[in-house]
Design a protein around this motif. Sequence first.
Motif, PDB file in Angstrom:
ATOM      1  N   ASN A 246     -92.868 -17.045 -19.732  1.00 60.93           N
ATOM      2  CA  ASN A 246     -91.834 -17.988 -19.302  1.00 60.93           C
ATOM      3  C   ASN A 246     -92.409 -19.387 -19.106  1.00 60.93           C
ATOM      4  OD1 ASN A 246     -89.761 -16.073 -19.306  1.00 60.93           O
ATOM      5  ND2 ASN A 246     -90.162 -15.465 -17.187  1.00 60.93           N
ATOM      6  N   LEU A 247     -93.579 -19.447 -18.473  1.00 63.57           N
ATOM      7  CA  LEU A 247     -94.218 -20.750 -18.270  1.00 63.57           C
ATOM      8  C   LEU A 247     -94.629 -21.361 -19.603  1.00 63.57           C
ATOM      9  CD1 LEU A 247     -95.435 -22.965 -16.501  1.00 63.57           C
ATOM     10  CD2 LEU A 247     -97.509 -21.565 -16.293  1.00 63.57           C
ATOM     11  N   ILE A 248     -95.167 -20.551 -20.505  1.00 64.98           N
ATOM     12  CA  ILE A 248     -95.589 -21.043 -21.814  1.00 64.98           C
ATOM     13  C   ILE A 248     -94.415 -21.658 -22.568  1.00 64.98           C
ATOM     14  CG2 ILE A 248     -96.395 -20.311 -24.090  1.00 64.98           C
ATOM     15  CD1 ILE A 248     -98.583 -20.557 -21.967  1.00 64.98           C
ATOM     16  N   GLU A 249     -93.295 -20.969 -22.582  1.00 64.15           N
ATOM     17  CA  GLU A 249     -92.129 -21.480 -23.300  1.00 64.15           C
ATOM     18  C   GLU A 249     -91.580 -22.740 -22.631  1.00 64.15           C
ATOM     19  OE1 GLU A 249     -89.315 -18.359 -23.851  1.00 64.15           O
ATOM     20  OE2 GLU A 249     -90.622 -17.234 -25.203  1.00 64.15           O
ATOM     21  N   ASP A 250     -91.682 -22.801 -21.309  1.00 61.32           N
ATOM     22  CA  ASP A 250     -91.247 -23.987 -20.582  1.00 61.32           C
ATOM     23  C   ASP A 250     -92.125 -25.187 -20.938  1.00 61.32           C
ATOM     24  OD1 ASP A 250     -89.784 -25.518 -18.693  1.00 61.32           O
ATOM     25  OD2 ASP A 250     -91.310 -25.135 -17.166  1.00 61.32           O
ATOM     26  N   LEU A 251     -93.436 -24.995 -20.958  1.00 61.10           N
ATOM     27  CA  LEU A 251     -94.359 -26.082 -21.297  1.00 61.10           C
ATOM     28  C   LEU A 251     -94.162 -26.548 -22.737  1.00 61.10           C
ATOM     29  CD1 LEU A 251     -97.660 -24.818 -19.611  1.00 61.10           C
ATOM     30  CD2 LEU A 251     -96.244 -26.747 -18.888  1.00 61.10           C
TER      31      LEU A 251
ATOM     32  N   LYS B 148     -95.834 -37.972 -16.137  1.00 61.26           N
ATOM     33  CA  LYS B 148     -95.981 -36.806 -17.011  1.00 61.26           C
ATOM     34  C   LYS B 148     -96.187 -35.539 -16.192  1.00 61.26           C
ATOM     35  CE  LYS B 148     -98.035 -39.477 -20.815  1.00 61.26           C
ATOM     36  NZ  LYS B 148     -97.969 -40.793 -20.169  1.00 61.26           N
ATOM     37  N   ARG B 149     -95.968 -34.427 -16.842  1.00 62.99           N
ATOM     38  CA  ARG B 149     -96.207 -33.136 -16.200  1.00 62.99           C
ATOM     39  C   ARG B 149     -97.706 -32.871 -16.207  1.00 62.99           C
ATOM     40  NH1 ARG B 149     -92.729 -27.707 -17.647  1.00 62.99           N
ATOM     41  NH2 ARG B 149     -93.540 -26.367 -15.956  1.00 62.99           N
ATOM     42  N   VAL B 150     -98.263 -32.610 -15.034  1.00 60.19           N
ATOM     43  CA  VAL B 150     -99.704 -32.423 -14.898  1.00 60.19           C
ATOM     44  C   VAL B 150    -100.015 -30.982 -14.508  1.00 60.19           C
ATOM     45  CG1 VAL B 150    -101.815 -33.211 -13.779  1.00 60.19           C
ATOM     46  CG2 VAL B 150     -99.948 -34.829 -14.166  1.00 60.19           C
ATOM     47  N   ILE B 151    -100.863 -30.340 -15.284  1.00 64.68           N
ATOM     48  CA  ILE B 151    -101.291 -28.968 -15.021  1.00 64.68           C
ATOM     49  C   ILE B 151    -102.752 -28.966 -14.607  1.00 64.68           C
ATOM     50  CG2 ILE B 151    -101.505 -26.642 -15.946  1.00 64.68           C
ATOM     51  CD1 ILE B 151     -98.634 -27.656 -15.899  1.00 64.68           C
ATOM     52  N   TYR B 152    -103.055 -28.347 -13.482  1.00 69.01           N
ATOM     53  CA  TYR B 152    -104.434 -28.196 -13.030  1.00 69.01           C
ATOM     54  C   TYR B 152    -104.817 -26.722 -13.167  1.00 69.01           C
ATOM     55  CZ  TYR B 152    -108.333 -27.664  -9.718  1.00 69.01           C
ATOM     56  OH  TYR B 152    -109.533 -27.341  -9.121  1.00 69.01           O
ATOM     57  N   MET B 153    -105.792 -26.438 -14.011  1.00 74.27           N
ATOM     58  CA  MET B 153    -106.241 -25.065 -14.208  1.00 74.27           C
ATOM     59  C   MET B 153    -107.038 -24.619 -12.987  1.00 74.27           C
ATOM     60  SD  MET B 153    -104.748 -24.917 -17.057  1.00 74.27           S
ATOM     61  CE  MET B 153    -105.031 -23.142 -17.207  1.00 74.27           C
ATOM     62  N   SER B 154    -106.492 -23.635 -12.269  1.00 73.72           N
ATOM     63  CA  SER B 154    -107.068 -23.258 -10.982  1.00 73.72           C
ATOM     64  C   SER B 154    -106.896 -21.769 -10.735  1.00 73.72           C
ATOM     65  CB  SER B 154    -106.366 -24.044  -9.862  1.00 73.72           C
ATOM     66  OG  SER B 154    -106.631 -23.472  -8.600  1.00 73.72           O
ATOM     67  N   PRO B 155    -107.926 -21.076 -10.223  1.00 73.21           N
ATOM     68  CA  PRO B 155    -107.794 -19.640  -9.933  1.00 73.21           C
ATOM     69  C   PRO B 155    -106.797 -19.349  -8.822  1.00 73.21           C
ATOM     70  CG  PRO B 155    -109.884 -20.479  -9.100  1.00 73.21           C
ATOM     71  CD  PRO B 155    -109.283 -21.567  -9.940  1.00 73.21           C
TER      72      PRO B 155
ATOM     73  N   ALA C 112    -110.028 -21.974 -19.741  1.00 79.22           N
ATOM     74  CA  ALA C 112    -108.670 -21.610 -19.337  1.00 79.22           C
ATOM     75  C   ALA C 112    -107.639 -22.526 -19.994  1.00 79.22           C
ATOM     76  CB  ALA C 112    -108.541 -21.681 -17.813  1.00 79.22           C
ATOM     77  N   SER C 113    -107.952 -23.810 -20.066  1.00 77.13           N
ATOM     78  CA  SER C 113    -107.005 -24.747 -20.669  1.00 77.13           C
ATOM     79  C   SER C 113    -106.833 -24.482 -22.157  1.00 77.13           C
ATOM     80  CB  SER C 113    -107.463 -26.193 -20.450  1.00 77.13           C
ATOM     81  OG  SER C 113    -108.628 -26.488 -21.199  1.00 77.13           O
ATOM     82  N   MET C 114    -107.915 -24.049 -22.829  1.00 77.12           N
ATOM     83  CA  MET C 114    -107.806 -23.746 -24.258  1.00 77.12           C
ATOM     84  C   MET C 114    -106.935 -22.516 -24.494  1.00 77.12           C
ATOM     85  SD  MET C 114    -111.458 -24.702 -26.019  1.00 77.12           S
ATOM     86  CE  MET C 114    -112.617 -24.820 -24.674  1.00 77.12           C
ATOM     87  N   VAL C 115    -107.015 -21.555 -23.581  1.00 71.26           N
ATOM     88  CA  VAL C 115    -106.129 -20.390 -23.676  1.00 71.26           C
ATOM     89  C   VAL C 115    -104.675 -20.838 -23.564  1.00 71.26           C
ATOM     90  CG1 VAL C 115    -105.399 -18.285 -22.488  1.00 71.26           C
ATOM     91  CG2 VAL C 115    -107.830 -18.739 -22.820  1.00 71.26           C
ATOM     92  N   MET C 116    -104.390 -21.688 -22.594  1.00 69.55           N
ATOM     93  CA  MET C 116    -103.019 -22.158 -22.412  1.00 69.55           C
ATOM     94  C   MET C 116    -102.547 -22.981 -23.605  1.00 69.55           C
ATOM     95  SD  MET C 116    -101.328 -24.272 -19.239  1.00 69.55           S
ATOM     96  CE  MET C 116    -102.058 -25.839 -19.708  1.00 69.55           C
ATOM     97  N   ILE C 117    -103.407 -23.856 -24.105  1.00 71.11           N
ATOM     98  CA  ILE C 117    -103.055 -24.694 -25.254  1.00 71.11           C
ATOM     99  C   ILE C 117    -102.705 -23.837 -26.465  1.00 71.11           C
ATOM    100  CG2 ILE C 117    -104.011 -26.287 -26.964  1.00 71.11           C
ATOM    101  CD1 ILE C 117    -105.574 -27.573 -24.591  1.00 71.11           C
ATOM    102  N   ASP C 118    -103.511 -22.814 -26.720  1.00 64.56           N
ATOM    103  CA  ASP C 118    -103.267 -21.942 -27.862  1.00 64.56           C
ATOM    104  C   ASP C 118    -101.927 -21.232 -27.721  1.00 64.56           C
ATOM    105  OD1 ASP C 118    -104.895 -20.604 -30.285  1.00 64.56           O
ATOM    106  OD2 ASP C 118    -103.692 -19.077 -29.299  1.00 64.56           O
ATOM    107  N   ALA C 119    -101.639 -20.739 -26.524  1.00 64.26           N
ATOM    108  CA  ALA C 119    -100.381 -20.029 -26.290  1.00 64.26           C
ATOM    109  C   ALA C 119     -99.182 -20.957 -26.424  1.00 64.26           C
ATOM    110  CB  ALA C 119    -100.398 -19.381 -24.902  1.00 64.26           C
ATOM    111  N   VAL C 120     -99.295 -22.176 -25.888  1.00 66.06           N
ATOM    112  CA  VAL C 120     -98.195 -23.143 -25.980  1.00 66.06           C
ATOM    113  C   VAL C 120     -97.994 -23.580 -27.421  1.00 66.06           C
ATOM    114  CG1 VAL C 120     -97.458 -25.474 -25.334  1.00 66.06           C
ATOM    115  CG2 VAL C 120     -98.447 -23.965 -23.612  1.00 66.06           C
ATOM    116  N   ALA C 121     -99.091 -23.816 -28.138  1.00 64.66           N
ATOM    117  CA  ALA C 121     -99.007 -24.291 -29.521  1.00 64.66           C
ATOM    118  C   ALA C 121     -98.198 -23.349 -30.395  1.00 64.66           C
ATOM    119  CB  ALA C 121    -100.408 -24.480 -30.092  1.00 64.66           C
TER     120      ALA C 121
END
Length: 252
Positions: free
Chosen positions: A93-98, A78-85, A140-149
């Motif tokens: 672009n990344l959001i639409e890709d995910l 699976k595609r693995v994302i590590y939330m990191s500064p 940070a992951s919740m921000v990404m999840i919301d944007a991807v959703a």
Amino acid sequence: MKFNILTLFPDMFSAVNTSMVGRAVKNGLIDFNVVNIRDFSTDKHKKTDDMPFGGGQGMLLMAQPLWGAMDSVGAQNKRVIYMSPRGKLMDQNLIEDLAQEEEIVILCGHYEGVDQRVLDYWNCEEVSIGDYVLTGGELASMVMIDAVARMIPGVLASREAAVDESVYSGLLEYPQYTQPRSFEGLDVPEVLLNGNHQLIHLWKLEQALRLTRARRPDLFQNFLSRRDELTRPERKVLDKVISEGSEDEQGK
């Protein structure tokens, strides 16, 4: 779409069951599998962190419990994302890709980070939501999840609702108003009340252009490359805003 979330603080993710994302879960559009990394520690005290070799500040998440958590969700395939500064800055672009993935794994770091062997072996993509440091990767992951959703078909009422906002269109969002028409001596712009949809559209475009030029000149410059895609009236509005900007520069 399924989100596998690896975290030391699973209770934080109760927030994903609310609002728009919560409705998407109830409708079967999104599924969450929140995994507690601590459950996979073989230490009798369920220890998950230790001091880094070679010295340094803080503690690191250890490879062993992370390895077990990764295995439990089949992260190898699976595609693995590590939330990191230190990761790639998240953008649209990344959001639409995910959003095209059927399933992803999100690793939420904590303390000073994680053992590098985990990132290397599991081919983790490091992603940052901004140039600042949080206590952990959960927020940070919740921000990404919301944007991807938002990009997943069916989550919003229409595709237009997802792409007609803020940076989705290439511009910051124009000002918006609702009832009452007049409040505390402040009135809604008359153009929004006359029912002329063409004039309303051009007003919104002009306001969005002005806001973007003032607050995000980088986005404004990018939008200029799309000039040929605009209608003739839209180009006139764009040229007007550009000329205003030139006048402002000369006046400084």
